[in-house]
Design a protein around this motif. Sequence first.
Motif, PDB file in Angstrom:
ATOM      1  N   MET B  29      -1.467  10.322  -9.189  1.00 59.22           N
ATOM      2  CA  MET B  29      -0.741   9.558  -8.171  1.00 59.22           C
ATOM      3  C   MET B  29       0.720   9.997  -8.181  1.00 59.22           C
ATOM      4  O   MET B  29       1.435   9.766  -9.163  1.00 59.22           O
ATOM      5  N   GLU B  30       1.148  10.586  -7.078  1.00 63.99           N
ATOM      6  CA  GLU B  30       2.517  11.096  -7.023  1.00 63.99           C
ATOM      7  C   GLU B  30       3.463  10.000  -6.542  1.00 63.99           C
ATOM      8  O   GLU B  30       3.129   9.211  -5.648  1.00 63.99           O
ATOM      9  N   ARG B  31       4.662   9.955  -7.162  1.00 61.52           N
ATOM     10  CA  ARG B  31       5.676   8.987  -6.713  1.00 61.52           C
ATOM     11  C   ARG B  31       7.054   9.634  -6.741  1.00 61.52           C
ATOM     12  O   ARG B  31       7.346  10.441  -7.624  1.00 61.52           O
ATOM     13  N   ARG B  47       0.729   0.750 -18.117  1.00 61.76           N
ATOM     14  CA  ARG B  47      -0.625   1.064 -17.655  1.00 61.76           C
ATOM     15  C   ARG B  47      -0.785   2.515 -17.214  1.00 61.76           C
ATOM     16  O   ARG B  47      -1.850   2.897 -16.721  1.00 61.76           O
ATOM     17  N   HIS B  48       0.269   3.323 -17.393  1.00 62.82           N
ATOM     18  CA  HIS B  48       0.190   4.714 -16.933  1.00 62.82           C
ATOM     19  C   HIS B  48       0.669   5.698 -17.993  1.00 62.82           C
ATOM     20  O   HIS B  48       1.542   5.372 -18.794  1.00 62.82           O
ATOM     21  N   TYR B  49       0.120   6.888 -17.914  1.00 70.87           N
ATOM     22  CA  TYR B  49       0.755   8.065 -18.484  1.00 70.87           C
ATOM     23  C   TYR B  49       1.553   8.696 -17.346  1.00 70.87           C
ATOM     24  O   TYR B  49       1.014   8.860 -16.245  1.00 70.87           O
ATOM     25  N   PHE B  94      -9.955  -3.693 -19.758  1.00 62.64           N
ATOM     26  CA  PHE B  94      -9.271  -2.817 -18.810  1.00 62.64           C
ATOM     27  C   PHE B  94      -8.981  -3.505 -17.474  1.00 62.64           C
ATOM     28  O   PHE B  94      -8.004  -3.192 -16.801  1.00 62.64           O
ATOM     29  N   LYS B  95      -9.841  -4.460 -17.097  1.00 64.23           N
ATOM     30  CA  LYS B  95      -9.641  -5.083 -15.776  1.00 64.23           C
ATOM     31  C   LYS B  95      -8.629  -6.208 -15.806  1.00 64.23           C
ATOM     32  O   LYS B  95      -8.218  -6.707 -14.770  1.00 64.23           O
ATOM     33  N   ILE B 116       4.103  12.194 -11.595  1.00 61.78           N
ATOM     34  CA  ILE B 116       2.680  11.974 -11.335  1.00 61.78           C
ATOM     35  C   ILE B 116       2.177  11.008 -12.391  1.00 61.78           C
ATOM     36  O   ILE B 116       2.367  11.240 -13.590  1.00 61.78           O
ATOM     37  N   GLN B 117       1.578   9.919 -11.939  1.00 59.39           N
ATOM     38  CA  GLN B 117       1.077   8.938 -12.900  1.00 59.39           C
ATOM     39  C   GLN B 117      -0.441   8.932 -12.914  1.00 59.39           C
ATOM     40  O   GLN B 117      -1.096   9.134 -11.892  1.00 59.39           O
ATOM     41  N   ILE B 118      -0.976   8.717 -14.107  1.00 63.10           N
ATOM     42  CA  ILE B 118      -2.422   8.561 -14.263  1.00 63.10           C
ATOM     43  C   ILE B 118      -2.670   7.188 -14.881  1.00 63.10           C
ATOM     44  O   ILE B 118      -2.100   6.872 -15.928  1.00 63.10           O
ATOM     45  N   GLU B 119      -3.480   6.407 -14.237  1.00 58.14           N
ATOM     46  CA  GLU B 119      -3.793   5.057 -14.722  1.00 58.14           C
ATOM     47  C   GLU B 119      -4.693   5.111 -15.945  1.00 58.14           C
ATOM     48  O   GLU B 119      -5.449   6.062 -16.140  1.00 58.14           O
ATOM     49  N   ARG B 120      -4.616   4.051 -16.731  1.00 55.13           N
ATOM     50  CA  ARG B 120      -5.423   4.009 -17.955  1.00 55.13           C
ATOM     51  C   ARG B 120      -6.904   4.228 -17.674  1.00 55.13           C
ATOM     52  O   ARG B 120      -7.549   5.052 -18.321  1.00 55.13           O
TER      53      ARG B 120
END
Lengths: 204, 204
Positions: B29-31, B47-49, B94-95, B116-120
Amino acid sequence: MSTQKLITYFNNLLPLSDEEGDAVASVAMERKIKRRQFILQEGDRCRHYTFIVSGCFKMYSVDAVGKEHNVQFGTENEWLTDMASFHSVKPADFKNPNAGIPSKLFIEAIEPSVIIQIERTDLVFLFEHYPKFNRIFRVITENNFIELQNRVLQNISTTAEQRYSAFLMQYPDLSQRLPNTQIASFLGITPEFLSTIRKTIGSK
Amino acid sequence: MSTQKLITYFNNLLPLSDEEGDAVASVAMERKIKRRQFILQEGDRCRHYTFIVSGCFKMYSVDAVGKEHNVQFGTENEWLTDMASFHSVKPADFKNPNAGIPSKLFIEAIEPSVIIQIERTDLVFLFEHYPKFNRIFRVITENNFIELQNRVLQNISTTAEQRYSAFLMQYPDLSQRLPNTQIASFLGITPEFLSTIRKTIGSK
DNA sequence: CCTCAGCCTTAAACTATCTTAAGCTCATTT
DNA sequence: AAATGAGCTTAAGATAGTTTAAGGCTGAGG
């Protein structure tokens, strides 16, 4: 046989199949280590991951004027290795004992100890044939990273007295087993100053 | 699309198959982040890397009297995450957005940045379906660990002047981009003292 | 049994680093 | 144009930590 203790340790992180347990047993090398014996010295290439079954070790560097600085302690159910040296060898060079960067650290037993060592080639074998170990060692390294990061934060933000108090709370076992000289070296202060800190804390 | 930069980064560590590259693209996910914008604040659950495509961030904690202490900087091709918070959530939770321990850290952009983020859940998906990513992130964490261990060693064994000189050599790029106040906070000294250090170094 | 090395403490003198306060510059806001 | 605020520097006085030196205690080895 202490290998069982290592397998139990792994099982607590992530349950192993029988096959994976056997694989661990096949690469685990048990050693008895005497007090003051080294398992790594400056200049060596670090070729093992070391799991501590019992006993206690210090990992330290020696500076230009001969002073020791404790980078890390290790006790029961912990790992010690010089990652910088261990992971500097590429697979193509695994057979060459002089490949990779020499270690800048010493690892020395503070107590008579029992360890289990896994050689680099064996660890890579585990990683490739049983992917679960990638995950296990990722988690181990993550946990060590978190601990180290807290230590950095303390080093840059608190006084020696606060660091010593935090050490007593975080490692009650170690603070009993270790001489204060070793704790001072870990905290980055002189033993004399630790002594005066202990006096002021005691009188509170 | 910056996702390609992340895939190239992975390829340099360990070549990806097309399928693995697609998997990365599907979870990236780009920000765009403005200067002074936060991507993590104390009390949040991490919640992200976060992979930094361009720009620069500081990760810091704020102490009882409101002072900031820089734990880490991050620039192009580096990762930032609060591992303590991120990894404290078990798969069963996780939820639940309130599971896990709240972060004690802030991550704030020092420059306008692209990340760029990656969710758990997505990262765990990668780990489970493409074991190679376990290995990749194990290596990333190992390298970060090594760097952090060197920093601990410097903190406990050298003076502020030595630490500053080492910083200039180790991070020539950062020492240009960052204001000295931020470097001082990273080294664990006051900006005023860094200023006197710079004067004495300059006159040598 | 003696000795010696390692550990712990104390204290005085010294050095590194912090605190507070002030003044300067540059960029941004009003 | 004036005002604000962040960053850098300087300097004086205060505190945190080191160095050196000395003395006492204890446990392991001859």
